[in-house]
Structures are given as structure tokens and as C-alpha cells.
Write a protein that holds these residues in place. Structure first.
Motif, mmCIF file in Angstrom:
data_model
loop_
_atom_site.group_PDB
_atom_site.id
_atom_site.type_symbol
_atom_site.label_atom_id
_atom_site.label_comp_id
_atom_site.label_asym_id
_atom_site.label_seq_id
_atom_site.Cartn_x
_atom_site.Cartn_y
_atom_site.Cartn_z
ATOM 1 N N VAL A 65 -74.589 -82.129 -58.227
ATOM 2 C CA VAL A 65 -73.807 -82.962 -58.964
ATOM 3 C C VAL A 65 -73.185 -82.161 -60.284
ATOM 4 C CG1 VAL A 65 -73.794 -85.193 -60.412
ATOM 5 C CG2 VAL A 65 -75.312 -84.956 -58.356
ATOM 6 N N SER A 67 -72.739 -79.499 -62.973
ATOM 7 C CA SER A 67 -73.713 -78.910 -63.714
ATOM 8 C C SER A 67 -74.749 -79.783 -64.198
ATOM 9 C CB SER A 67 -73.006 -77.999 -64.932
ATOM 10 O OG SER A 67 -72.318 -79.082 -65.807
ATOM 11 N N TYR A 68 -74.891 -80.998 -63.664
ATOM 12 C CA TYR A 68 -76.011 -81.934 -64.227
ATOM 13 C C TYR A 68 -77.255 -82.119 -63.147
ATOM 14 C CZ TYR A 68 -78.200 -86.620 -65.419
ATOM 15 O OH TYR A 68 -78.925 -87.199 -65.675
ATOM 16 N N GLY A 69 -77.091 -81.767 -62.263
ATOM 17 C CA GLY A 69 -78.229 -81.800 -61.346
ATOM 18 C C GLY A 69 -78.241 -81.311 -59.801
ATOM 19 N N THR A 116 -82.507 -72.785 -66.220
ATOM 20 C CA THR A 116 -81.148 -73.111 -65.149
ATOM 21 C C THR A 116 -80.042 -72.105 -65.775
ATOM 22 O OG1 THR A 116 -80.937 -74.967 -66.767
ATOM 23 C CG2 THR A 116 -82.205 -75.292 -64.811
ATOM 24 N N PHE A 121 -74.820 -75.478 -61.186
ATOM 25 C CA PHE A 121 -76.116 -75.598 -61.186
ATOM 26 C C PHE A 121 -76.775 -74.526 -60.609
ATOM 27 C CE2 PHE A 121 -80.284 -77.545 -61.175
ATOM 28 C CZ PHE A 121 -80.455 -78.133 -62.464
#
Length: 306
Positions: A65, A67-69, A116, A121
Motif C-alpha cells: 500500500v 509507502s504506508y505498509g 523501513t 515500502f
């Protein structure tokens, strides 16, 4: 220490140093506090060995998703597969990789996830084995995995043969397993180091990599050849060998052969040597010398001299 942490530390040291220069003679307590902080920062900087090998593996596609997860199950599978690939390639380059069983020397090549990655991601990786970092073993293993993925993702048979000629089948299979996980989950990846970056541009390249790294696509054979050794490059571990039909073959010497200090003794003499040949698709045959040239007891050079 990660790159952004190093940059942050340098910036804070510069700022504290600037404030110290501005502190007046009467700012006793301010100066004491700043000097204490500067000592803490410089100690932290000095304690960092600065020779950790760092790389980044980032992903995009269905499991990600932005750079969120990232999907936890995919992320775990992908990073285990990447770690296995690096360990297997490293063991293969050392000449200690068996056809089956636990991966040897895994702790030497295993890397820590230290954070991270910024941008897409993914994860920042770091090796803390100073001896192997300084010797280049870890960086070579990661770079060879990058080269193998890159060669497999393209349609050039000779490039792939060159990439696999000195790797064991098991090492190739572990790199393929990493690409296969990407394919199964509809993902792409980028593997970056300070010296090289490889990215899958699209899903077709992932599918192509999985197919081209199949055992059936890589043909290997081992044979003994007769001829004359005509060239030795010890630094790059490369030999040139002329066959009876005047064809000259060139290739690297497998690391299992050991050092090459005595190989020059066989120069320009009739000898035999064992080679492993590798061919991918319709590409040219690539050679790996798996023994030193052996000169018969009555061996003579091309001028008839012993």
C-alpha cells in the motif's frame, strides 16, 4: 548505524559546535551542557565502526500500500527468501554449498533488518560481520544475486550463462524461489546497495526470471579437455586454453581449485584440464575451469622442450 542516523548525528554535532562558539564567557552552565552533549555525540560517532554493509530491498505491487505498509505474510516470505538467496550464493562462491541440507555459513551472510526504507515500502538491511564486510564476501553475495536476477529478467542467453557459470544449482534455485514469491503475490522489487541497484520494471520480467532460472533451461556438463594453456590472469582467476582444433576457450577458475601460483608452470605445454560447461538456451557455451592444467610427466612445450 543507518544512513539517515549518521546524517542526523553529523547535523547535531555541527549545531552543538556552532552554539558552543556563540556561547559567551558568562554562559558557564550553557557551555557545560553543550560540551557534555558534544562529547556524547562524538563518542557515539566514534563507536560506530562505519564498515557495515548496507542494502535496501523495496517492493511495490499488490501486497504493498504505497509507502504506508506491506502485507505481513508476503513481507515475511519475501525477506526469508531473499536472505536464503544471499546465503546460498555466498556459500556457493565459497565452494561449500551442498546439494541439500541446511544452508552452510548462514550466520555469516545473514543480515539485520534495521528499519523501513524511505520511498517505496521495504526494508533497510545491514550486516554486522566485520571480517566478511571488510573482505567483501557479503557485498559480493548480494551483488551476484542482483546480477543473476537482472540477467534472468532479460532475454540475453549469454548474459545469464555468464551469471550462473560459477554458481551451484542450489544457489540458482534459491534466487529463483525469491522471484517466484514475487510472481505469486503480484509484486515487484528493487535491491539497492551503495554500488548497484537492480529493479524489476514490470511483472513480465519477474515471470521471465522464474522461467529462465529453471533447471531445464540451464544445461551443464563436465568434461576433460586436452590442449595447451596459453594465458593466465591470476587476479581475475581467468585462464585461456587452446584446443587441438585451434579454438581458444576462456573462463574463470573455480574457487575450489585454490590459489594459482603454480599454474604458470603449465604454460605452453600440452596438458589436460577439467572444465564445467554451461549453456543457456541458444547462447554460447561458457567455461569454468574446475582443475588446474595437468602436464604429463614427459610433458614438453610447443618447441619440444621439457
Amino acid at each position: 548505524m543507518r544512513t539517515f542516523e549518521k546524517n542526523s548525528l553529523k547535523s547535531e554535532i555541527a549545531e552543538v559546535s556552532r552554539l558552543l562558539r556563540l556561547a559567551g564567557p558568562k554562559d558557564v552552565f550553557t557551555r557545560i551542557g553543550l560540551e557534555r552533549r558534544l562529547k556524547e555525540l562524538t563518542t557515539q560517532q566514534d563507536e560506530d565502526p562505519g564498515n557495515h554493509f548496507q542494502s535496501r530491498v523495496t517492493f511495490k505491487g499488490s501486497p504493498v500500500v504505497g509507502s504506508y505498509g506491506i502485507s505481513a505474510s508476503f513481507g515475511a516470505k519475501a525477506m526469508v527468501a531473499f536472505s536464503d538467496a544471499v546465503s546460498a550464493v555466498g556459500a556457493s562462491l565459497r565452494g561449500v554449498l551442498a546439494a541439500r541440507g541446511p544452508l552452510p555459513d548462514r550466520p555469516d551472510f545473514e543480515m539485520l533488518i534495521t528499519g523501513t526504507a524511505v520511498g517505496s515500502f521495504g526494508f533497510e538491511l545491514e550486516s554486522r560481520n566485520r571480517e566478511l564486510v571488510e573482505g567483501g564476501a557479503v557485498s559480493e553475495a548480494v551483488e551476484r544475486a542482483q546480477i543473476l536476477l537482472e540477467a534472468a529478467s532479460q532475454e540475453e542467453d549469454d548474459a545469464l550463462a555468464e551469471a550462473v557459470v560459477d554458481l551451484d544449482r542450489r544457489a540458482i534455485a534459491t534466487v529463483r524461489a525469491f522471484a517466484e514469491i514475487l510472481h505469486q503475490h503480484g509484486a515487484l522489487c528493487t535491491v539497492s546497495t551503495a554500488h548497484k541497484t537492480f529493479s524489476f520494471s514490470n511483472s513480465l520480467e519477474v515471470v521471465r526470471s522464474v522461467a529462465r532460472l529453471e533447471d531445464a533451461n540451464i544445461l551443464e556438463d563436465e568434461q576433460t579437455l586436452s590442449g595447451v594453456l596459453i594465458g593466465v590472469l591470476p587476479v581475475t582467476r581467468t585462464l585461456e586454453f587452446r584446443l587441438p582444433n585451434s579454438e581458444v576457450i576462456r573462463g574463470k577458475v573455480d574457487r575450489s581449485v585454490g590459489e594459482l601460483e603454480t599454474v604458470h608452470e603449465a604454460l605452453h605445454k600440452r596438458s589436460t584440464v577439467r572444465v564445467r560447461t554451461t549453456q543457456v538456451g541458444d547462447g554460447k557455451t561458457k567455461y569454468l575451469f574446475v582443475s588446474k592444467p595437468e602436464v604429463p610427466d614427459n610433458g614438453v612445450d610447443l618447441l619440444g622442450r621439457p
